[in-house]
Design a protein around this motif. Structure first.
Motif, PDB file in Angstrom:
ATOM      1  N   TYR A 318      24.381 112.798  85.451  1.00 55.90           N
ATOM      2  CA  TYR A 318      25.670 112.686  86.138  1.00 55.90           C
ATOM      3  C   TYR A 318      26.230 111.282  85.982  1.00 55.90           C
ATOM      4  CZ  TYR A 318      29.118 112.654  89.914  1.00 55.90           C
ATOM      5  OH  TYR A 318      30.276 112.530  90.627  1.00 55.90           O
ATOM      6  N   ASN A 319      27.563 111.187  85.799  1.00 53.38           N
ATOM      7  CA  ASN A 319      28.274 109.931  86.015  1.00 53.38           C
ATOM      8  C   ASN A 319      29.645 110.237  86.606  1.00 53.38           C
ATOM      9  OD1 ASN A 319      30.183 110.450  83.949  1.00 53.38           O
ATOM     10  ND2 ASN A 319      28.976 109.356  82.409  1.00 53.38           N
ATOM     11  N   GLU A 320      30.395 109.203  87.015  1.00 59.69           N
ATOM     12  CA  GLU A 320      31.635 109.403  87.762  1.00 59.69           C
ATOM     13  C   GLU A 320      32.742 110.003  86.909  1.00 59.69           C
ATOM     14  OE1 GLU A 320      32.693 105.707  89.525  1.00 59.69           O
ATOM     15  OE2 GLU A 320      31.047 105.743  90.992  1.00 59.69           O
ATOM     16  N   VAL A 321      32.692 109.829  85.597  1.00 59.56           N
ATOM     17  CA  VAL A 321      33.749 110.341  84.728  1.00 59.56           C
ATOM     18  C   VAL A 321      33.480 111.787  84.321  1.00 59.56           C
ATOM     19  CG1 VAL A 321      34.973 110.049  82.547  1.00 59.56           C
ATOM     20  CG2 VAL A 321      34.279 108.031  83.877  1.00 59.56           C
ATOM     21  N   TYR A 322      32.334 112.012  83.703  1.00 62.49           N
ATOM     22  CA  TYR A 322      32.014 113.337  83.170  1.00 62.49           C
ATOM     23  C   TYR A 322      31.351 114.256  84.203  1.00 62.49           C
ATOM     24  CZ  TYR A 322      32.919 111.591  78.414  1.00 62.49           C
ATOM     25  OH  TYR A 322      33.509 111.083  77.278  1.00 62.49           O
ATOM     26  N   GLY A 323      30.958 113.713  85.348  1.00 56.64           N
ATOM     27  CA  GLY A 323      30.224 114.518  86.316  1.00 56.64           C
ATOM     28  C   GLY A 323      28.895 114.949  85.732  1.00 56.64           C
ATOM     29  N   ASN A 324      28.463 116.167  86.038  1.00 58.01           N
ATOM     30  CA  ASN A 324      27.245 116.711  85.407  1.00 58.01           C
ATOM     31  C   ASN A 324      27.570 117.025  83.953  1.00 58.01           C
ATOM     32  OD1 ASN A 324      25.670 116.724  87.786  1.00 58.01           O
ATOM     33  ND2 ASN A 324      26.580 118.677  88.429  1.00 58.01           N
ATOM     34  N   HIS A 325      26.839 116.412  83.041  1.00 59.68           N
ATOM     35  CA  HIS A 325      27.140 116.663  81.627  1.00 59.68           C
ATOM     36  C   HIS A 325      25.883 116.575  80.783  1.00 59.68           C
ATOM     37  CE1 HIS A 325      27.254 112.253  81.817  1.00 59.68           C
ATOM     38  NE2 HIS A 325      27.147 112.222  80.484  1.00 59.68           N
ATOM     39  N   VAL A 326      25.986 117.194  79.591  1.00 62.54           N
ATOM     40  CA  VAL A 326      24.865 117.260  78.654  1.00 62.54           C
ATOM     41  C   VAL A 326      25.351 116.778  77.301  1.00 62.54           C
ATOM     42  CG1 VAL A 326      23.273 118.808  77.425  1.00 62.54           C
ATOM     43  CG2 VAL A 326      23.719 119.171  79.854  1.00 62.54           C
ATOM     44  N   VAL A 327      24.507 115.998  76.629  1.00 67.00           N
ATOM     45  CA  VAL A 327      24.788 115.539  75.274  1.00 67.00           C
ATOM     46  C   VAL A 327      23.692 116.075  74.362  1.00 67.00           C
ATOM     47  CG1 VAL A 327      25.099 113.543  73.758  1.00 67.00           C
ATOM     48  CG2 VAL A 327      25.891 113.445  76.143  1.00 67.00           C
ATOM     49  N   TYR A 338      29.206 118.189  76.787  1.00 64.52           N
ATOM     50  CA  TYR A 338      29.708 119.250  77.670  1.00 64.52           C
ATOM     51  C   TYR A 338      29.760 118.674  79.084  1.00 64.52           C
ATOM     52  CZ  TYR A 338      27.567 121.501  73.619  1.00 64.52           C
ATOM     53  OH  TYR A 338      27.193 121.822  72.329  1.00 64.52           O
ATOM     54  N   ALA A 339      30.969 118.608  79.668  1.00 65.42           N
ATOM     55  CA  ALA A 339      31.132 117.845  80.912  1.00 65.42           C
ATOM     56  C   ALA A 339      31.688 118.681  82.063  1.00 65.42           C
ATOM     57  CB  ALA A 339      32.041 116.650  80.660  1.00 65.42           C
ATOM     58  N   HIS A 340      31.588 118.084  83.282  1.00 61.89           N
ATOM     59  CA  HIS A 340      32.123 118.614  84.548  1.00 61.89           C
ATOM     60  C   HIS A 340      31.385 119.873  85.007  1.00 61.89           C
ATOM     61  CE1 HIS A 340      35.178 115.671  83.887  1.00 61.89           C
ATOM     62  NE2 HIS A 340      35.788 116.346  82.915  1.00 61.89           N
ATOM     63  N   MET A 341      30.146 120.052  84.603  1.00 60.50           N
ATOM     64  CA  MET A 341      29.413 121.283  84.915  1.00 60.50           C
ATOM     65  C   MET A 341      28.998 121.337  86.390  1.00 60.50           C
ATOM     66  SD  MET A 341      27.080 121.919  81.507  1.00 60.50           S
ATOM     67  CE  MET A 341      26.058 120.475  81.752  1.00 60.50           C
ATOM     68  N   SER A 342      28.928 122.541  86.906  1.00 60.82           N
ATOM     69  CA  SER A 342      28.459 122.734  88.284  1.00 60.82           C
ATOM     70  C   SER A 342      26.938 122.687  88.352  1.00 60.82           C
ATOM     71  CB  SER A 342      28.954 124.081  88.832  1.00 60.82           C
ATOM     72  OG  SER A 342      28.459 125.159  88.044  1.00 60.82           O
ATOM     73  N   ALA A 343      26.280 123.085  87.269  1.00 68.31           N
ATOM     74  CA  ALA A 343      24.811 123.084  87.237  1.00 68.31           C
ATOM     75  C   ALA A 343      24.350 123.095  85.794  1.00 68.31           C
ATOM     76  CB  ALA A 343      24.254 124.294  87.986  1.00 68.31           C
ATOM     77  N   GLY A 347      15.745 124.661  82.275  1.00 72.95           N
ATOM     78  CA  GLY A 347      14.930 123.900  81.336  1.00 72.95           C
ATOM     79  C   GLY A 347      15.686 122.835  80.567  1.00 72.95           C
ATOM     80  N   ILE A 348      16.971 122.616  80.906  1.00 65.95           N
ATOM     81  CA  ILE A 348      17.763 121.617  80.178  1.00 65.95           C
ATOM     82  C   ILE A 348      17.489 120.228  80.771  1.00 65.95           C
ATOM     83  CG2 ILE A 348      20.072 120.853  79.565  1.00 65.95           C
ATOM     84  CD1 ILE A 348      19.120 123.377  78.125  1.00 65.95           C
ATOM     85  N   ARG A 349      16.897 119.387  79.967  1.00 66.16           N
ATOM     86  CA  ARG A 349      16.606 118.005  80.345  1.00 66.16           C
ATOM     87  C   ARG A 349      16.506 117.162  79.083  1.00 66.16           C
ATOM     88  NH1 ARG A 349      12.104 121.061  81.267  1.00 66.16           N
ATOM     89  NH2 ARG A 349      12.683 121.242  83.453  1.00 66.16           N
ATOM     90  N   ARG A 350      16.471 115.881  79.235  1.00 68.12           N
ATOM     91  CA  ARG A 350      16.384 115.011  78.069  1.00 68.12           C
ATOM     92  C   ARG A 350      15.134 115.352  77.252  1.00 68.12           C
ATOM     93  NH1 ARG A 350      16.475 108.336  77.999  1.00 68.12           N
ATOM     94  NH2 ARG A 350      16.381 108.142  75.717  1.00 68.12           N
TER      95      ARG A 350
END
Length: 418
Positions: A318-327, A338-343, A347-350
């Motif tokens: 999470y960050n203030e711009v993209y919210g919950n996001h995955v790279v 992929y940004a602004h996700m609710s959840a 199993g998605i993690r770094r």
């Protein structure tokens, strides 16, 4: 006595002797007749007696009853059986018999459980665990239960449906009774070449041939693979064929034998609409002119988001711009965000390795967002680029004997088409 005298006596007694013989014969005949009638009477009486015994010893027929029940939310198989009047001893015995065959924790609300009775006496259950397998639990001669896995023979036949787009491709397919899972597979196949928000127009035509599975009674129970599809849009025919090579590997190809699967999908979300494209715009947050370096897809909160291609998750947080996001980092120096996700997806993690089309999160409105949507970015060599302009070469092209076999298959398809 002289011979003459004897002859005379015999002559005098001859009538009497003859009469005596006749009388004896009559008596013998009457005796035989009475004995015959007596014997017949005895046999008749015996027959009646046996018939009476047969009626008395007739076993009543077994009356079978099947009751359809469904597990309620928050219940278990054991509680479900007891809620339906099965004794705790029988319920425990059923669980003991079936626990090594079925993962009882995976029985969800709505799971069908047939209760079987014989002459109103609980005899066992049947649980359909898949379209081709039932689990039968029958009472044994002892106090326990026996388990049998019954496999059903399914028949597969091709089914063809045509649809004309009058709104969205998804809605138009539903109107033609194309099963929803087939529609989602179609969208997945065409996502490499089609932008469903901009490319699909009213009047576009779709044909799809797919497998339908039928049970032993001839009832349709499921769908199988897409065998062939063509989409007429934008003045071009996009045809896709399913092909299994000599090594048993299955993929989908265009008429030239090139796989439709490419490095990245054009659209990482189904059923969404573009709310903001790539390029200059007035920011809805700051109100200033800026360059929007991605694409925004409007969709209801909770809509699944798919990874555009195979890769490795380099960030999930999470960050203030993209919210919950995955790279995600892909091959050939491509990166997607992929940004602004609710959840996040399960199993998605770094460090997680993801496959193309895998759910990595769900639409939300976290971070700097004015409403539920997906902000999607593609970066090449660390620079944002316009996802709508991406064109990738096919992942694989058939050659040699495989190409010949594939073209033979296409010829048989075309000969069967109207």
């Amino acid at each position: 006595m002289g011979p003459l005298r004897s002859t005379k006596i015999l002559k005098n007694w001859r009538p009497a002797i003859f009469t005596l013989i006749i009388f004896a014969a009559l008596i013998f005949q009457l005796t035989i007749s009475k004995n015959t009638q007596a014997t017949a009477g005895y046999i008749e009486k015996t027959s009646i007696s046996l018939s009476s015994v047969s009626v008395i010893e007739t076993i009543p027929p077994v009356v079978l009853e099947v009751k359809d029940t469904f597990i309620r939310s928050g219940s278990s198989l054991s509680l479900h059986l007891e809620d339906n009047g099965i004794t705790s001893n029988d319920s425990s015995a059923v669980i003991e018999a079936v626990k090594d065959v079925i993962n009882l924790r995976r029985l969800r609300a709505g799971q069908k459980v047939e209760l079987h009775y014989e002459n109103n006496y609980f005899a066992g259950i049947m649980i359909p665990v898949s379209i081709d397998k039932d689990i039968l639990v029958n009472r044994s001669d002892s106090s326990g239960f026996n388990v049998t896995e019954k496999y059903k023979r399914l028949q597969t036949y091709p089914s063809s449906i045509d649809a004309v787009v009058d709104s969205s491709l998804y809605a138009s397919c539903l109107k033609q009774d194309i099963p929803e899972n087939i529609i989602m597979d179609l969208i997945q196949l065409y996502s490499f070449d089609v932008d469903f928000q901009r490319d699909i127009q009213r009047g576009d035509q779709l044909h799809v041939t797919f497998e339908r599975l039928y049970d032993e009674e001839g009832n349709p129970v499921d769908t199988g693979n897409i065998l062939y599809t063509t989409l007429k849009t934008g003045g071009q025919d996009l045809s896709i064929f399913r092909y299994e090579n000599s090594k048993g590997k299955v993929d989908y190809y265009n008429p030239e034998g090139q796989t439709v699967r490419k490095t990245l999908l054009k659209t990482p979300i189904n059923g969404a609409y573009i709310t903001s494209g790539y390029g200059p715009r007035v920011s809805p947050i700051s109100g200033y002119n800026s360059v929007h370096k991605g694409m925004d897809f409007g969709a209801p909160r909770g809509t699944p988001i798919k990874t555009s291609g195979d890769g490795t998750v380099t960030y999930a947080g999470y960050n203030e711009v993209y919210g919950n996001h995955v790279v995600v980092r892909h091959v050939n120096s491509y990166i997607t965000l992929y940004a602004h996700m609710s959840a996040f997806g399960r199993g998605i993690r770094r460090g997680s390795v993801v496959d193309q089309g895998q759910v990595i999160g769900y639409v939300g409105t976290t971070g700097m967002s004015t409403g539920p949507h997906l902000h999607y970015e593609v970066r090449y060599n660390r620079r944002q680029i316009n996802p709508a302009l991406l064109k990738f070469p096919p992942g694989h092209t058939l050659a040699g004997e495989e190409a010949r076999l594939y073209q033979n298959m296409l010829s048989s398809y075309r000969s069967s088409l109207p």
